[in-house]
Structures are given as C-alpha cells and as structure tokens.
Scaffold this motif. Structure first.
Motif, PDB file in Angstrom:
ATOM      1  N   THR A 176      38.043  42.423  41.652  1.00  0.00           N
ATOM      2  CA  THR A 176      37.741  42.885  43.002  1.00  0.00           C
ATOM      3  C   THR A 176      38.310  41.941  44.056  1.00  0.00           C
ATOM      4  O   THR A 176      38.832  42.387  45.080  1.00  0.00           O
ATOM      5  N   ARG A 177      38.244  40.639  43.819  1.00  0.00           N
ATOM      6  CA  ARG A 177      38.754  39.692  44.807  1.00  0.00           C
ATOM      7  C   ARG A 177      40.281  39.632  44.803  1.00  0.00           C
ATOM      8  O   ARG A 177      40.903  39.489  45.852  1.00  0.00           O
ATOM      9  N   LEU A 197      48.531  41.929  36.835  1.00  0.00           N
ATOM     10  CA  LEU A 197      47.480  41.020  37.277  1.00  0.00           C
ATOM     11  C   LEU A 197      46.666  40.575  36.066  1.00  0.00           C
ATOM     12  O   LEU A 197      46.118  41.403  35.338  1.00  0.00           O
ATOM     13  N   CYS A 198      46.586  39.276  35.866  1.00  0.00           N
ATOM     14  CA  CYS A 198      45.884  38.715  34.712  1.00  0.00           C
ATOM     15  C   CYS A 198      44.466  38.304  35.093  1.00  0.00           C
ATOM     16  O   CYS A 198      44.251  37.663  36.125  1.00  0.00           O
ATOM     17  N   VAL A 199      43.514  38.672  34.265  1.00  0.00           N
ATOM     18  CA  VAL A 199      42.117  38.290  34.450  1.00  0.00           C
ATOM     19  C   VAL A 199      41.550  37.872  33.101  1.00  0.00           C
ATOM     20  O   VAL A 199      42.039  38.293  32.055  1.00  0.00           O
ATOM     21  N   GLY A 200      40.526  37.031  33.130  1.00  0.00           N
ATOM     22  CA  GLY A 200      39.903  36.623  31.879  1.00  0.00           C
ATOM     23  C   GLY A 200      38.986  35.439  32.068  1.00  0.00           C
ATOM     24  O   GLY A 200      39.148  34.640  32.994  1.00  0.00           O
ATOM     25  N   GLU A 212      30.918  39.573  34.315  1.00  0.00           N
ATOM     26  CA  GLU A 212      30.752  39.151  35.706  1.00  0.00           C
ATOM     27  C   GLU A 212      32.014  38.481  36.235  1.00  0.00           C
ATOM     28  O   GLU A 212      32.483  38.773  37.341  1.00  0.00           O
ATOM     29  N   VAL A 213      32.591  37.581  35.438  1.00  0.00           N
ATOM     30  CA  VAL A 213      33.778  36.844  35.859  1.00  0.00           C
ATOM     31  C   VAL A 213      34.961  37.784  36.025  1.00  0.00           C
ATOM     32  O   VAL A 213      35.682  37.734  37.031  1.00  0.00           O
ATOM     33  N   VAL A 214      35.185  38.652  35.057  1.00  0.00           N
ATOM     34  CA  VAL A 214      36.343  39.547  35.115  1.00  0.00           C
ATOM     35  C   VAL A 214      36.207  40.534  36.271  1.00  0.00           C
ATOM     36  O   VAL A 214      37.174  40.790  36.995  1.00  0.00           O
ATOM     37  N   HIS A 273      44.155  27.861  36.361  1.00  0.00           N
ATOM     38  CA  HIS A 273      43.490  26.627  35.964  1.00  0.00           C
ATOM     39  C   HIS A 273      44.366  25.392  36.164  1.00  0.00           C
ATOM     40  O   HIS A 273      43.913  24.393  36.711  1.00  0.00           O
ATOM     41  N   ASP A 274      45.626  25.457  35.763  1.00  0.00           N
ATOM     42  CA  ASP A 274      46.488  24.286  35.902  1.00  0.00           C
ATOM     43  C   ASP A 274      46.913  24.052  37.344  1.00  0.00           C
ATOM     44  O   ASP A 274      47.119  22.913  37.765  1.00  0.00           O
ATOM     45  N   HIS A 275      47.067  25.146  38.103  1.00  0.00           N
ATOM     46  CA  HIS A 275      47.518  25.037  39.496  1.00  0.00           C
ATOM     47  C   HIS A 275      46.403  25.368  40.487  1.00  0.00           C
ATOM     48  O   HIS A 275      46.655  25.474  41.685  1.00  0.00           O
ATOM     49  N   HIS A 276      45.202  25.564  39.977  1.00  0.00           N
ATOM     50  CA  HIS A 276      44.008  25.761  40.810  1.00  0.00           C
ATOM     51  C   HIS A 276      44.159  26.946  41.770  1.00  0.00           C
ATOM     52  O   HIS A 276      43.716  26.872  42.918  1.00  0.00           O
ATOM     53  N   GLU A 277      44.774  28.009  41.301  1.00  0.00           N
ATOM     54  CA  GLU A 277      44.917  29.200  42.142  1.00  0.00           C
ATOM     55  C   GLU A 277      43.616  29.993  42.132  1.00  0.00           C
ATOM     56  O   GLU A 277      43.020  30.215  41.075  1.00  0.00           O
ATOM     57  N   ASN A 278      43.186  30.431  43.318  1.00  0.00           N
ATOM     58  CA  ASN A 278      41.974  31.238  43.406  1.00  0.00           C
ATOM     59  C   ASN A 278      42.321  32.698  43.701  1.00  0.00           C
ATOM     60  O   ASN A 278      43.476  33.056  43.932  1.00  0.00           O
ATOM     61  N   ASP A 279      41.310  33.532  43.709  1.00  0.00           N
ATOM     62  CA  ASP A 279      41.529  34.965  43.876  1.00  0.00           C
ATOM     63  C   ASP A 279      42.088  35.317  45.249  1.00  0.00           C
ATOM     64  O   ASP A 279      42.838  36.290  45.383  1.00  0.00           O
ATOM     65  N   VAL A 280      41.743  34.549  46.262  1.00  0.00           N
ATOM     66  CA  VAL A 280      42.262  34.818  47.604  1.00  0.00           C
ATOM     67  C   VAL A 280      43.771  34.627  47.636  1.00  0.00           C
ATOM     68  O   VAL A 280      44.520  35.460  48.178  1.00  0.00           O
TER      69      VAL A 280
END
Length: 247
Positions: A146-147, A123-126, A139-141, A98-105
C-alpha cells in the motif's frame, strides 16, 4: 482468467561482456517457449549490448532514481534505462530496502518515475526472518504494497513476493504459504501478475508454480546459469500446458 506466466532473472552485480552468450542462450530458449514471458534484469552496463544480441527477450534494470536527472552521482534514471533498451525495472528489492535503507516512500517515488518513463515495474515485497517468526508476514507485506504503490493501480506493474529469509539460501516457504501470500497480494492490489522469489531451483519450481498460486518467478543466482534458468522456464511451460489441458 489466468495470467500469462512470467519468469524474470535478476543478475544483481554479476556479469560482463563475456556473459553475453548466457543471455543469448536464454533468449533462444525463450523463443522456444513463447507461452511464457521471459526477462533478464541486468547490470546497467550490459543492457544495451544484451538488447542488441538478443532480440525478443525483455531486458530490464535493477533500480532507478526517483528524479529524471540531477546531481545524483552514480545513479541512473528511468529514462536512461529506457534509452539503453530496458523495458522494465526492479524496484524495492530486499537488498535495496535493507542494504541501502530504502523505505516505501522512496520506492513509491521511484515507481512513479519508472512508469512516467514508460518502464514496466516489478515491485518486490517480503518480510524478514524476524517478522516471519513473529507472525507479522501479512502485515508487513500489505504495508509495503500500500505504501509503495501509494494509490497507483496495477497497470504495468507486477509484484514479486520474496521473503527475505528465503533469498540466497536453502530455505523456501512451502507452496501453501506462498499461495496464502499470493492471495493477500491479490486482495490488496488487483490486476497484477504475482511472482515468487527466493531460492527457486529447477527442483522446486514446478511445485511452487502449480501449488503456490503464483504466475511465475523472480530468480536470482539460478538465472546466471543458462541451463538451470532454462530448466525452470521449461517447468513453467510444461505446468502451464498441463493446467490448460487437464487429462
């Protein structure tokens, strides 16, 4: 088969050489409770020094770059972390997402780089408060998993479920909610240890561990306090022994 309990502290952007006695105290406690795997993810400036003064305690980094080297001012590679003495690294923490705008890719690329360098990965998810309120948590987690894993198996990987709305505050999901999410994670990726992160304390740790269906915790602010972190460690160790030897 039950997995070995795992307790990881994330110091975030806290700590300097004056805090090494805290690391030493936690390491000594970890040796007294060998049934639980214990690690501290420290600022990069402390990794090498912590490894020297605290043998037997796993030391980790808090992030790494996806590339092995290059013109990436201020970043640190997985190989650099490994050379400094780290054996694991956190990836996908909500503050990075969120702070560094990192995406799953990007997180998937970092994960591949970390595993290629020989680092284990947490690996953190939430989900956010908005996703939680809208009923989109599962759905989000599942999508993040998977990504971010991008087809990789669970070898050398642990999953930390850290609902964003529970981090750094006084709100925690009840154990049944944690257990439901742990079940979803196990259905999505097999063979991994699953820990919970988000306002874990000595007071709520035992119930979350026993009834939440997790293998341990990722602890933030409480890991900066040796007494509090060790109390959480003791609660996991005691609960593990009680589960293994029911009356």
């Amino acid at each position: 088969m039950a997995k070995r309990p795992l307790l990881v502290g994330n110091w975030k952007m806290h700590g300097d050489g004056g805090d090494l006695p805290t690391v030493i105290a936690i390491g000594e406690a970890a040796r007294r409770h060998p049934a639980v795997d214990v690690a501290l993810c420290l600022p990069a400036t402390l990794i090498e020094r912590a490894g020297r003064v605290c043998l037997g305690l796993a030391i980790g980094g808090q992030d790494c770059h996806a590339e092995p080297n290059g013109a990436h001012t201020g970043d640190i590679s997985a190989a650099m972390l490994r050379e400094a003495g780290a054996s694991l690294v956190l990836l996908g923490h909500s503050e990075r997402r969120h702070d560094h705008h990192e995406n799953d890719v990007l997180i998937a690329a970092k994960l591949r780089a970390a595993r290629a360098a020989g680092l284990d990965v947490m690996l953190c998810v939430g989900e956010t408060a908005e996703d939680h309120a809208a009923g989109r948590s599962a759905e989000v987690v599942r999508q993040q998993l998977t990504r971010s894993l991008a087809g990789m198996g669970g070898q050398g990987i642990a999953i930390a479920y850290e609902p964003v709305w529970a981090i750094g505050g006084d709100r925690t999901p009840d154990p049944a909610e944690v257990a439901a999410m742990a079940g979803l994670i196990r259905d999505t990726v097999s063979g991994v240890r699953i820990v919970y992160g988000g306002s874990v304390t000595p007071d709520n740790g035992a119930a979350l561990f026993v009834d939440g269906g997790v293998d341990g915790f990722l602890v933030g602010r409480q890991s900066l306090d040796a007494e509090a972190f060790i109390a959480i460690l003791k609660s996991i160790d005691l609960a593990t022994r009680q589960i293994s030897s029911p009356s």
